[in-house]
Motif scaffolding. Structure first.
Motif, PDB file in Angstrom:
ATOM      1  N   LYS A  82      33.571  40.901  34.013  1.00  0.00           N
ATOM      2  CA  LYS A  82      32.983  39.557  34.010  1.00  0.00           C
ATOM      3  C   LYS A  82      33.588  38.777  32.840  1.00  0.00           C
ATOM      4  N   VAL A  83      33.429  37.467  32.873  1.00  0.00           N
ATOM      5  CA  VAL A  83      33.965  36.639  31.791  1.00  0.00           C
ATOM      6  C   VAL A  83      33.309  37.018  30.460  1.00  0.00           C
ATOM      7  N   ASP A  84      32.115  37.610  30.519  1.00  0.00           N
ATOM      8  CA  ASP A  84      31.418  38.067  29.299  1.00  0.00           C
ATOM      9  C   ASP A  84      32.251  39.093  28.514  1.00  0.00           C
ATOM     10  N   HIS A  85      33.138  39.810  29.211  1.00  0.00           N
ATOM     11  CA  HIS A  85      34.016  40.783  28.525  1.00  0.00           C
ATOM     12  C   HIS A  85      34.734  40.102  27.360  1.00  0.00           C
ATOM     13  N   PHE A  86      35.200  38.868  27.615  1.00  0.00           N
ATOM     14  CA  PHE A  86      35.957  38.150  26.589  1.00  0.00           C
ATOM     15  C   PHE A  86      35.005  37.515  25.570  1.00  0.00           C
ATOM     16  N   ILE A  87      33.915  36.931  26.079  1.00  0.00           N
ATOM     17  CA  ILE A  87      32.966  36.250  25.181  1.00  0.00           C
ATOM     18  C   ILE A  87      32.340  37.256  24.208  1.00  0.00           C
ATOM     19  N   ASP A  88      32.020  38.434  24.711  1.00  0.00           N
ATOM     20  CA  ASP A  88      31.347  39.432  23.864  1.00  0.00           C
ATOM     21  C   ASP A  88      32.296  40.117  22.887  1.00  0.00           C
ATOM     22  N   ALA A 142      46.283  48.923  46.157  1.00  0.00           N
ATOM     23  CA  ALA A 142      44.979  49.386  46.668  1.00  0.00           C
ATOM     24  C   ALA A 142      43.871  48.907  45.736  1.00  0.00           C
ATOM     25  N   VAL A 143      42.682  48.841  46.299  1.00  0.00           N
ATOM     26  CA  VAL A 143      41.492  48.438  45.538  1.00  0.00           C
ATOM     27  C   VAL A 143      40.378  49.416  45.860  1.00  0.00           C
ATOM     28  N   SER A 144      39.655  49.839  44.817  1.00  0.00           N
ATOM     29  CA  SER A 144      38.509  50.725  45.022  1.00  0.00           C
ATOM     30  C   SER A 144      37.396  50.260  44.094  1.00  0.00           C
ATOM     31  N   GLY A 145      36.425  49.519  44.643  1.00  0.00           N
ATOM     32  CA  GLY A 145      35.370  48.952  43.803  1.00  0.00           C
ATOM     33  C   GLY A 145      35.989  48.013  42.786  1.00  0.00           C
ATOM     34  N   ARG A 146      35.723  48.274  41.495  1.00  0.00           N
ATOM     35  CA  ARG A 146      36.278  47.420  40.420  1.00  0.00           C
ATOM     36  C   ARG A 146      37.701  47.810  40.068  1.00  0.00           C
ATOM     37  N   LYS A 147      38.235  48.859  40.658  1.00  0.00           N
ATOM     38  CA  LYS A 147      39.547  49.381  40.253  1.00  0.00           C
ATOM     39  C   LYS A 147      40.663  48.805  41.140  1.00  0.00           C
ATOM     40  N   ILE A 148      41.662  48.263  40.479  1.00  0.00           N
ATOM     41  CA  ILE A 148      42.772  47.594  41.170  1.00  0.00           C
ATOM     42  C   ILE A 148      44.064  48.332  40.794  1.00  0.00           C
ATOM     43  N   TYR A 149      44.734  48.883  41.779  1.00  0.00           N
ATOM     44  CA  TYR A 149      45.953  49.677  41.567  1.00  0.00           C
ATOM     45  C   TYR A 149      47.164  48.805  41.883  1.00  0.00           C
ATOM     46  N   SER A 150      48.160  48.845  41.003  1.00  0.00           N
ATOM     47  CA  SER A 150      49.312  47.967  41.215  1.00  0.00           C
ATOM     48  C   SER A 150      50.587  48.580  40.629  1.00  0.00           C
ATOM     49  N   THR A 151      51.700  48.060  41.113  1.00  0.00           N
ATOM     50  CA  THR A 151      53.007  48.513  40.617  1.00  0.00           C
ATOM     51  C   THR A 151      53.902  47.296  40.367  1.00  0.00           C
ATOM     52  N   ALA A 152      54.871  47.475  39.485  1.00  0.00           N
ATOM     53  CA  ALA A 152      55.819  46.388  39.191  1.00  0.00           C
ATOM     54  C   ALA A 152      57.195  46.976  38.899  1.00  0.00           C
ATOM     55  N   THR A 153      58.217  46.148  39.138  1.00  0.00           N
ATOM     56  CA  THR A 153      59.606  46.537  38.863  1.00  0.00           C
ATOM     57  C   THR A 153      60.293  45.383  38.138  1.00  0.00           C
ATOM     58  N   ARG A 213      41.783  36.563  42.912  1.00  0.00           N
ATOM     59  CA  ARG A 213      40.745  35.694  42.336  1.00  0.00           C
ATOM     60  C   ARG A 213      39.647  36.524  41.671  1.00  0.00           C
ATOM     61  N   VAL A 214      40.062  37.536  40.933  1.00  0.00           N
ATOM     62  CA  VAL A 214      39.106  38.288  40.127  1.00  0.00           C
ATOM     63  C   VAL A 214      39.629  38.310  38.687  1.00  0.00           C
ATOM     64  N   ILE A 215      38.710  38.505  37.755  1.00  0.00           N
ATOM     65  CA  ILE A 215      39.099  38.703  36.364  1.00  0.00           C
ATOM     66  C   ILE A 215      39.198  40.208  36.157  1.00  0.00           C
ATOM     67  N   ALA A 216      40.338  40.661  35.680  1.00  0.00           N
ATOM     68  CA  ALA A 216      40.524  42.104  35.483  1.00  0.00           C
ATOM     69  C   ALA A 216      41.409  42.325  34.263  1.00  0.00           C
ATOM     70  N   ALA A 222      36.595  29.081  38.086  1.00  0.00           N
ATOM     71  CA  ALA A 222      37.188  29.281  39.413  1.00  0.00           C
ATOM     72  C   ALA A 222      37.173  30.759  39.775  1.00  0.00           C
ATOM     73  N   PHE A 223      37.383  31.606  38.773  1.00  0.00           N
ATOM     74  CA  PHE A 223      37.384  33.046  39.024  1.00  0.00           C
ATOM     75  C   PHE A 223      35.965  33.572  39.158  1.00  0.00           C
ATOM     76  N   GLU A 224      35.031  32.992  38.396  1.00  0.00           N
ATOM     77  CA  GLU A 224      33.661  33.514  38.398  1.00  0.00           C
ATOM     78  C   GLU A 224      32.961  33.338  39.727  1.00  0.00           C
ATOM     79  N   VAL A 225      33.327  32.295  40.498  1.00  0.00           N
ATOM     80  CA  VAL A 225      32.620  32.047  41.755  1.00  0.00           C
ATOM     81  C   VAL A 225      33.139  32.935  42.882  1.00  0.00           C
ATOM     82  N   ASN A 226      34.131  33.788  42.564  1.00  0.00           N
ATOM     83  CA  ASN A 226      34.635  34.711  43.577  1.00  0.00           C
ATOM     84  C   ASN A 226      33.484  35.533  44.157  1.00  0.00           C
ATOM     85  N   PRO A 227      33.282  35.504  45.500  1.00  0.00           N
ATOM     86  CA  PRO A 227      32.142  36.207  46.070  1.00  0.00           C
ATOM     87  C   PRO A 227      32.267  37.724  45.893  1.00  0.00           C
TER      88      PRO A 227
END
Ligand code: CO8
Length: 194
Positions: A161-167, A128-139, A98-101, A189-194
């Motif tokens: 933030k959603v501003d990334h797209f708006i700006d 793994a997650v480190s602050g704003r950084k999200i590490y992932s793998t796919a096959t 539930r984050v925008i990335a 829905a994503f923006e209200v993520n605590p």
């Protein structure tokens, strides 16, 4: 040869990902995050129309059918299209956190050529997650979830933030998206993520 660069190795203080309590249930189709997305949108005639489903934990599965529109060599999928399939599948993991990335880095191993007509079965997980950084793998596997591996992807997504797209988006498309109540509801829905 397989492996990832140092930029895709989580730092020592990285933590395991946490599935959002309101994440879609395992097995649920995630749906397109944007009608005109080349990866998942229904409004792109030559797009991938990739359909992803929530898995257990912070995992997803997805399917993508390779059509003649996706060729690079005669009868074979283009490598960039396969990277798009990996990118889209990895991006859909955001629904479970539930984050925008957005993709900051994507590395790909091409293991086998993928013929037109193939249904590519993809699975992805956040490792793994480190602050704003999200590490992932796919096959991506050919023909079925247990088929031979064709592609592997390793990614670093960065939370924005959603501003990334708006700006940064072109005003015509931003205005159209913001006047679409479904699109606004998804973003909120994503923006209200605590
Ligand atoms: C809504 C979901 C859509 C999903 C669709 C599928 C996914 C996509 O294809 S998204 C589209 C493709 N991606 C993009 O367009 C992103 C373009 N890049 C950007 O906008 C920016 O570079 C962005 C937002 C990624 C990072 O910029 P910024 O917010 O200023 O963060 P920044 O401070 O530079 O970086 C944050 C951290 O990430 C690291 N980082 C950023 N980019 C990279 C990279 N390429 N490689 C390694 N590390 C990186 C930084 O080193 C930094 O680490 P630390 O916190 O340890 O210092």
């Amino acid at each position: 040869m397989t492996g990832t660069s140092a930029a895709l190795t989580p730092p020592a203080d990285a933590i395991p990902p946490v599935r959002h309590p309101e994440a879609p249930a395992p097995g649920e189709l995630l749906g397109a995050h944007y009608e005109h997305c080349f990866g998942c949108g229904g409004g792109q005639p030559h797009g991938l129309h990739l359909a992803a489903r929530a898995g257990e934990g912070v995992t997803v599965t997805a399917e993508f059918t390779v059509t003649p529109d996706h060729q690079g060599a005669p009868g074979l999928a283009h490598g960039g299209v396969l990277a798009t399939a990996l990118d889209e599948t990895l991006g859909s993991l955001n629904w479970l956190l539930r984050v925008i990335a957005v993709t900051g880095r994507l590395e790909t191993d091409y293991v086998r050529p993928v013929p037109v007509g193939t249904v590519l079965h993809l699975e992805a997980e956040v490792t793994a997650v480190s602050g704003r950084k999200i590490y992932s793998t796919a096959t991506g596997r050919i023909g079925g979830p247990d088929g031979p591996v064709a592609v592997r992807g390793y990614a670093l997504f960065i939370e924005v933030k959603v501003d990334h797209f708006i700006d940064n988006g072109r005003p015509e498309e931003i205005q159209a998206a913001m006047s679409d109540p479904d699109q606004v509801r998804r973003a909120r829905a994503f923006e209200v993520n605590p």
